[in-house]
Scaffold this motif. Structure first.
Motif, PDB file in Angstrom:
ATOM      1  N   ARG A  55       0.816  -1.215   0.000  1.00 50.63           N
ATOM      2  CA  ARG A  55       0.000   0.000   0.000  1.00 50.63           C
ATOM      3  C   ARG A  55       0.845   1.258   0.000  1.00 50.63           C
ATOM      4  O   ARG A  55       1.907   1.303   0.627  1.00 50.63           O
ATOM      5  CB  ARG A  55      -0.918  -0.004   1.215  1.00 50.63           C
ATOM      6  N   ILE A  56       0.345   2.265  -0.725  1.00 48.76           N
ATOM      7  CA  ILE A  56       0.969   3.581  -0.641  1.00 48.76           C
ATOM      8  C   ILE A  56      -0.077   4.561  -0.143  1.00 48.76           C
ATOM      9  O   ILE A  56      -1.282   4.375  -0.313  1.00 48.76           O
ATOM     10  CB  ILE A  56       1.564   4.043  -1.985  1.00 48.76           C
ATOM     11  N   TYR A  57       0.398   5.624   0.512  1.00 49.80           N
ATOM     12  CA  TYR A  57      -0.464   6.597   1.165  1.00 49.80           C
ATOM     13  C   TYR A  57      -0.168   7.966   0.576  1.00 49.80           C
ATOM     14  O   TYR A  57       0.987   8.381   0.514  1.00 49.80           O
ATOM     15  CB  TYR A  57      -0.208   6.571   2.679  1.00 49.80           C
ATOM     16  N   THR A  58      -1.218   8.627   0.113  1.00 48.29           N
ATOM     17  CA  THR A  58      -1.001   9.886  -0.607  1.00 48.29           C
ATOM     18  C   THR A  58      -1.047  11.073   0.348  1.00 48.29           C
ATOM     19  O   THR A  58      -1.518  10.971   1.491  1.00 48.29           O
ATOM     20  CB  THR A  58      -2.066  10.096  -1.697  1.00 48.29           C
ATOM     21  N   GLU A  59      -0.595  12.199  -0.161  1.00 45.15           N
ATOM     22  CA  GLU A  59      -0.633  13.446   0.615  1.00 45.15           C
ATOM     23  C   GLU A  59      -2.078  13.891   0.849  1.00 45.15           C
ATOM     24  O   GLU A  59      -2.329  14.771   1.658  1.00 45.15           O
ATOM     25  CB  GLU A  59       0.144  14.546  -0.130  1.00 45.15           C
ATOM     26  N   ASP A  60      -3.002  13.295   0.138  1.00 46.11           N
ATOM     27  CA  ASP A  60      -4.422  13.647   0.312  1.00 46.11           C
ATOM     28  C   ASP A  60      -5.093  12.749   1.346  1.00 46.11           C
ATOM     29  O   ASP A  60      -6.289  12.851   1.571  1.00 46.11           O
ATOM     30  CB  ASP A  60      -5.149  13.502  -1.031  1.00 46.11           C
ATOM     31  N   ALA A  62      -5.307   9.421   1.035  1.00 47.48           N
ATOM     32  CA  ALA A  62      -5.848   8.190   0.445  1.00 47.48           C
ATOM     33  C   ALA A  62      -4.876   7.028   0.647  1.00 47.48           C
ATOM     34  O   ALA A  62      -3.659   7.215   0.687  1.00 47.48           O
ATOM     35  CB  ALA A  62      -6.106   8.398  -1.044  1.00 47.48           C
ATOM     36  N   GLU A  63      -5.459   5.840   0.780  1.00 50.64           N
ATOM     37  CA  GLU A  63      -4.665   4.617   0.870  1.00 50.64           C
ATOM     38  C   GLU A  63      -4.897   3.850  -0.427  1.00 50.64           C
ATOM     39  O   GLU A  63      -6.038   3.579  -0.794  1.00 50.64           O
ATOM     40  CB  GLU A  63      -5.144   3.808   2.078  1.00 50.64           C
ATOM     41  N   LEU A  64      -3.818   3.521  -1.138  1.00 48.45           N
ATOM     42  CA  LEU A  64      -3.952   2.877  -2.442  1.00 48.45           C
ATOM     43  C   LEU A  64      -3.222   1.537  -2.448  1.00 48.45           C
ATOM     44  O   LEU A  64      -2.141   1.402  -1.866  1.00 48.45           O
ATOM     45  CB  LEU A  64      -3.349   3.766  -3.541  1.00 48.45           C
ATOM     46  N   ILE A  65      -3.806   0.543  -3.115  1.00 50.62           N
ATOM     47  CA  ILE A  65      -3.091  -0.715  -3.351  1.00 50.62           C
ATOM     48  C   ILE A  65      -2.205  -0.507  -4.569  1.00 50.62           C
ATOM     49  O   ILE A  65      -2.684  -0.105  -5.638  1.00 50.62           O
ATOM     50  CB  ILE A  65      -4.069  -1.887  -3.572  1.00 50.62           C
ATOM     51  N   ASP A  66      -0.917  -0.753  -4.394  1.00 44.60           N
ATOM     52  CA  ASP A  66       0.078  -0.337  -5.386  1.00 44.60           C
ATOM     53  C   ASP A  66       0.529  -1.487  -6.278  1.00 44.60           C
ATOM     54  O   ASP A  66       1.019  -2.505  -5.794  1.00 44.60           O
ATOM     55  CB  ASP A  66       1.300   0.226  -4.640  1.00 44.60           C
ATOM     56  N   TYR A  67       0.397  -1.302  -7.595  1.00 37.22           N
ATOM     57  CA  TYR A  67       0.939  -2.268  -8.567  1.00 37.22           C
ATOM     58  C   TYR A  67       2.060  -1.655  -9.412  1.00 37.22           C
ATOM     59  O   TYR A  67       2.473  -2.246 -10.398  1.00 37.22           O
ATOM     60  CB  TYR A  67      -0.177  -2.795  -9.470  1.00 37.22           C
ATOM     61  N   VAL A  68       2.519  -0.456  -9.020  1.00 33.42           N
ATOM     62  CA  VAL A  68       3.629   0.158  -9.741  1.00 33.42           C
ATOM     63  C   VAL A  68       4.955  -0.347  -9.164  1.00 33.42           C
ATOM     64  O   VAL A  68       5.919  -0.581  -9.894  1.00 33.42           O
ATOM     65  CB  VAL A  68       3.544   1.695  -9.690  1.00 33.42           C
ATOM     66  N   ALA A  69       4.978  -0.523  -7.830  1.00 26.13           N
ATOM     67  CA  ALA A  69       6.147  -1.118  -7.171  1.00 26.13           C
ATOM     68  C   ALA A  69       7.429  -0.347  -7.460  1.00 26.13           C
ATOM     69  O   ALA A  69       8.488  -0.936  -7.661  1.00 26.13           O
ATOM     70  CB  ALA A  69       6.299  -2.584  -7.578  1.00 26.13           C
ATOM     71  N   SER A  70       7.294   1.007  -7.513  1.00 23.64           N
ATOM     72  CA  SER A  70       8.433   1.844  -7.868  1.00 23.64           C
ATOM     73  C   SER A  70       8.966   1.480  -9.255  1.00 23.64           C
ATOM     74  O   SER A  70      10.148   1.606  -9.539  1.00 23.64           O
ATOM     75  CB  SER A  70       9.549   1.765  -6.820  1.00 23.64           C
ATOM     76  N   TRP A  71       8.089   0.947 -10.123  1.00 26.61           N
ATOM     77  CA  TRP A  71       8.411   0.512 -11.487  1.00 26.61           C
ATOM     78  C   TRP A  71       9.238  -0.772 -11.488  1.00 26.61           C
ATOM     79  O   TRP A  71       9.976  -1.045 -12.433  1.00 26.61           O
ATOM     80  CB  TRP A  71       9.086   1.631 -12.301  1.00 26.61           C
ATOM     81  N   LEU A  76       9.542  -7.137  -2.650  1.00 27.54           N
ATOM     82  CA  LEU A  76       9.176  -7.542  -1.289  1.00 27.54           C
ATOM     83  C   LEU A  76       8.158  -6.584  -0.679  1.00 27.54           C
ATOM     84  O   LEU A  76       7.931  -6.609   0.528  1.00 27.54           O
ATOM     85  CB  LEU A  76      10.426  -7.586  -0.399  1.00 27.54           C
ATOM     86  N   GLY A  77       7.555  -5.752  -1.507  1.00 24.43           N
ATOM     87  CA  GLY A  77       6.656  -4.727  -0.979  1.00 24.43           C
ATOM     88  C   GLY A  77       7.489  -3.547  -0.480  1.00 24.43           C
ATOM     89  O   GLY A  77       8.721  -3.579  -0.491  1.00 24.43           O
ATOM     90  N   HIS A  78       6.786  -2.492  -0.067  1.00 20.28           N
ATOM     91  CA  HIS A  78       7.486  -1.273   0.355  1.00 20.28           C
ATOM     92  C   HIS A  78       7.956  -1.375   1.798  1.00 20.28           C
ATOM     93  O   HIS A  78       7.272  -1.942   2.654  1.00 20.28           O
ATOM     94  CB  HIS A  78       6.550  -0.071   0.220  1.00 20.28           C
TER      95      HIS A  78
END
Ligand SMILES: *Cc1c(COP(=O)(O)O)cnc(C)c1O
Length: 442
Positions: A55-60, A62-71, A76-78
């Motif tokens: 999961r990534i957490y935005t400045e707004d 929001a909690e997002l499930i991430d499939y970019v994975a820092s490209w 191993l996840g973030h």
């Protein structure tokens, strides 16, 4: 590189919008790497405050499930605790010395025992994938004493001048610059062929006998969306390069350590002469490597005449992150779980697209996957470009609005990490079901 006009209907909330406006005043396009600007899908990009697991957490907020994975790097996840601890411990002992450390040798040994082309070979560490491929190509040219290189149309190997080439007017003709600022001379020696087309490579060898230094290829194309190699393609490249005395380079910057412990070359049983790694290798810090056959690697300075160097190459933090990543991989052997979670995602998406009668050609190898908005099949970049990118943009906005963070381009992969559990995948599929329904009604 399709672009849509940014809409006002953007997913980013006020804080990200403000931050993006500020960023745009001091960073070209507001970003430090162009695809982050969301030009292909419209809208402003969310700004990220932190990330943990899948999961990534935005400045707004929001909690997002991430499939970019820092490209790609975040296999191993973030913020994996063992990787973070290793980096902190290394940092306390000094950030960089520009001198020899034991950890570099340990990392090299661990890579040499797992990647088939590195067995009994050597490698050199660098700081990015771009550096790895450009250095491997210089080395191949230095070793063979030849100038020409072959790359696939839509294959991405970083942004070195010689690789920013578009196909010439015919197969086996020399490339033309695909980017402003690249002199024609820089791509004069680059031949561009369709991916998955061994006959096109054969035509190059026939047209330029004893002049081709190297074939560089992504063993699984991951930068035109995910396009797997056709049966026998990689072996054919192996046979042709061997027959013609050219160096075969697998660019495993994306696939290395991701699709199998030993990368795509282990998965497909084809061993190149040189391999390029980065992304997962650095566990989230800047890191790359190129290596392989001992005789070829002996041409690199200071052993040989091919110069290549780097102030921060093999720096302690990146090496610590890489070693910690390999330790976790070796202890947990995550590849079966990655396979089953990725299959759950890809199969689920295909079923839901079918149910809503959305043309969707899903591709996947291990934890890299893609859905092309078209009936398919997709075997090369020309096929991939036949996708409905307008529909992809709607899909992307719909998924983001439902808390799913996908790469903002039809021509990128989704990455599943060890931190994506079934619940996260099922949440993703529920969102996809709604978005497909919306697209079907639109
Ligand atoms: C990302 C990527 C590169 C470039 O790596 P950078 O670290 O961004 O320079 C090269 N080749 C492939 C296959 C990649 O996916």
């Amino acid at each position: 590189m399709s672009e849509t006009t940014p809409t006002t209907d953007h997913p980013a909330d006020d804080r990200s919008r403000e931050l993006f406006a500020a960023a745009n005043r001091v960073l070209p396009g507001g970003v430090n790497s162009p695809v982050r600007a969301f030009r292909a899908v419209g809208g402003d990009p969310p700004f990220i405050r932190r990330a943990s697991g899948c999961r990534i957490y935005t400045e707004d907020g929001a909690e997002l499930i991430d499939y970019v994975a820092s490209w790609g790097p975040a296999l191993l996840g973030h913020a994996h605790p063992e990787v973070v601890e290793a980096v902190i411990a290394a940092a306390r002992d000094g950030l960089s010395f520009g001198a020899c450390t034991a950890a570099e040798t340990e990392l090299a040994e661990r890579l040499c025992e797992r990647v088939p082309s590195l067995r009994d070979g050597m490698l050199r560490m660098v700081s990015s994938g771009t550096e790895a491929t450009m250095s491997a190509l210089r080395l191949a040219r230095g070793f063979t004493g030849r100038d020409l290189i072959i790359k696939a149309d839509g294959g991405y190997h970083g942004h070195a001048d010689m690789l920013l080439a578009a196909a010439g007017s015919g197969v086996a003709t020399l490339g033309t610059p695909d980017c402003a600022g690249v002199p024609a001379d820089a791509v004069n020696d680059t031949l561009v062929v369709p991916y998955n087309d061994p006959d096109a490579v054969a035509a190059c060898f026939a047209a330029h006998p004893a002049r081709i230094a190297a074939v560089i290829v992504e063993p699984i194309a991951g930068n035109m969306g995910c396009v797997p190699p056709r049966e026998g393609y990689l072996q054919n490249l192996r046979d042709q390069t061997r027959a013609h005395g050219a160096v075969l380079i697998f660019d495993e910057v994306m696939t290395g350590l991701r699709v199998a412990r030993g990368g795509a070359q282990e998965l497909y049983g084809v061993t190149p002469d040189l391999t390029c790694l980065a992304k997962v290798l650095g566990g989230g810090l800047p890191m790359g490597a190129y290596g392989g056959d001992r005789a070829i690697m002996s041409t690199v300075a200071p052993l040989g005449p091919v110069y290549q160097a780097g102030t921060l190459s093999g720096n302690p933090l990146s090496v610590a992150a890489g070693l910690a990543t390999l330790r976790v991989i070796d202890r947990d052997n995550p590849y079966d779980a990655l396979e089953s979670h990725s299959a759950r995602l890809a199969d689920g998406l295909r079923e839901r697209a079918e149910h809503h009668q959305i043309p969707w050609f899903g591709t996947r190898v291990g934890s890299m996957a893609c859905g092309f908005f078209q009936a398919g099949p997709v075997h090369d970049f020309a096929d991939a470009r036949g996708s409905d990118t307008e529909r992809f943009a709607q899909w992307h906005r719909g998924m983001l609005a439902r808390g799913i963070y996908l790469a903002p381009s039809q021509f990128e992969c989704a990455f599943v990490s060890t931190a994506h559990d079934e619940a996260a995948i099922d949440t993703t599929l529920a969102a996809a079901d709604e978005v497909f329904a919306e697209l079907a009604g639109a």
